[in-house]
Motif scaffolding. Sequence first.
Motif, PDB file in Angstrom:
ATOM      1  N   SER A 114       0.808  -1.211   0.000  1.00  0.00           N
ATOM      2  CA  SER A 114       0.000   0.000   0.000  1.00  0.00           C
ATOM      3  C   SER A 114       0.841   1.261   0.000  1.00  0.00           C
ATOM      4  CB  SER A 114      -0.941   0.006   1.210  1.00  0.00           C
ATOM      5  OG  SER A 114      -0.201  -0.081   2.395  1.00  0.00           O
ATOM      6  N   GLY A 125      -5.931  -5.631   0.976  1.00  0.00           N
ATOM      7  CA  GLY A 125      -5.998  -4.184   0.864  1.00  0.00           C
ATOM      8  C   GLY A 125      -7.124  -3.708  -0.029  1.00  0.00           C
ATOM      9  N   GLN A 171      -4.292  -0.428   3.244  1.00  0.00           N
ATOM     10  CA  GLN A 171      -4.679  -1.667   3.926  1.00  0.00           C
ATOM     11  C   GLN A 171      -6.170  -1.716   4.218  1.00  0.00           C
ATOM     12  OE1 GLN A 171      -1.649  -0.902   7.074  1.00  0.00           O
ATOM     13  NE2 GLN A 171      -1.110  -3.063   6.796  1.00  0.00           N
ATOM     14  N   ARG A 180     -12.444  -5.382   4.142  1.00  0.00           N
ATOM     15  CA  ARG A 180     -11.485  -4.287   4.377  1.00  0.00           C
ATOM     16  C   ARG A 180     -12.068  -2.900   4.113  1.00  0.00           C
ATOM     17  NH1 ARG A 180      -6.245  -5.323   5.593  1.00  0.00           N
ATOM     18  NH2 ARG A 180      -5.742  -7.557   5.714  1.00  0.00           N
ATOM     19  N   ASP A 223      -2.115  -4.215  11.247  1.00  0.00           N
ATOM     20  CA  ASP A 223      -3.011  -4.307  10.093  1.00  0.00           C
ATOM     21  C   ASP A 223      -4.361  -3.714  10.488  1.00  0.00           C
ATOM     22  OD1 ASP A 223      -4.615  -4.873   7.960  1.00  0.00           O
ATOM     23  OD2 ASP A 223      -4.374  -7.056   8.049  1.00  0.00           O
TER      24      ASP A 223
END
Length: 403
Positions: free
Chosen positions: A2, A140, A154, A278, A316
Amino acid sequence: MSDFDVIVTGAGPAGLAAACLLALDGRRVALVARTPGDQSDPRTVALMQPSIRLLMHLGLWPGQLKAETQPLRKLRLVDDTGSLFKAPTITFDPAELGEDAFGWNFPLGLLIPALSQRAAELGVQMTGADAATAQSSSDGVSVTTAAGQRIEAQVALAADGRNSLLRDAAGIRTNRWSYDQSALVTSFDHTGTHDGISTEYHKGAGPFTTVPMPGDRSSLVWMERPARAAELMALSDQELGAEIQIGTHGELGRISNLGPRRLFPMQGLVARDFAKNRIILIGEAAHVVPPIGAQGLNMSLRDAAQAADLMEGEADPGNADILNRYDALRRRDVQPRQQVIDMMNRSLLSGFLALETGRAAGMALLAQFGPLRRAVMTYGLAPSGGLPRVMRAPAPEPPVLLA
């Protein structure tokens, strides 16, 4: 993989607040949204004490914002339906909770630029263009802007409104509904004083709400049947001022100097998931409610603060545990409020005697029973399950023990 830790789409108050909170936590944040243009939005927003504490955490309060906003000293509900069973007027007083004010009334044209400037100061990278496409994967999210810039992170926070592109990219479905109402929004001067009191007159077509602004001026959210709302929009300022004076029963004196006015169709929405793949939904990407009880933006700011809380210190920030916890925590806050607001609004529109009688009886109980009234005020300010960290009141100082 990312360029950034977090992408935030949408530059309304909730998206900007989320970007600021994450940048304060040391995250690399990209804000994907067009540069704000027209600042003539006539709406104001009542931010309650927990939201004020969020602004304090961001370094925006008290400062100039406090100098240009109006404290909400009391909230008043008036049964103006003309129903056979008239409910008593209820006045909610923050003194019952040990507070001087419930919160402050902000013009959006003041709040959004302040948050935008703070985001820039904190290093949030602003694209100046809306998202055109978005994709999520196992590790991501990628967003391509309308200007052709591709950004990866992410996790993404979707604050891009009720027609959210990011929500669609996450595969999240919604439940939507409409009300037979439109809301006319404007502001006006008055010869009487508002005394810092916001009044919600419950009328047969919905609430007619005046909210105090600095000086002898108030903002107005007038919910009406669409045909009647269109008629009101077509009136001259003088004619509309006369209608507002009638609507307030002359309690604010003579009405003049109306500000810009806009009409908004009344809708409801709730996402079936608040986070997935995500992508985390905040604000109107997750929930839409009618403007009753000053709940909408305060819930949205709790979304932003909760997301930032859960991501704090995480390697994360888009892992499945964070998304699952966010969904559970926000659903516990949002859905009961949405149901109460929906029930209150539909009870005004229904014309059914049983619903009108039940609403009147409930308001009478609130007016007469102090503990219940205080419980409702406390719940109106914050969810029963607790607030995100930056919105909590500071712990009281321990007593000093003298030898």
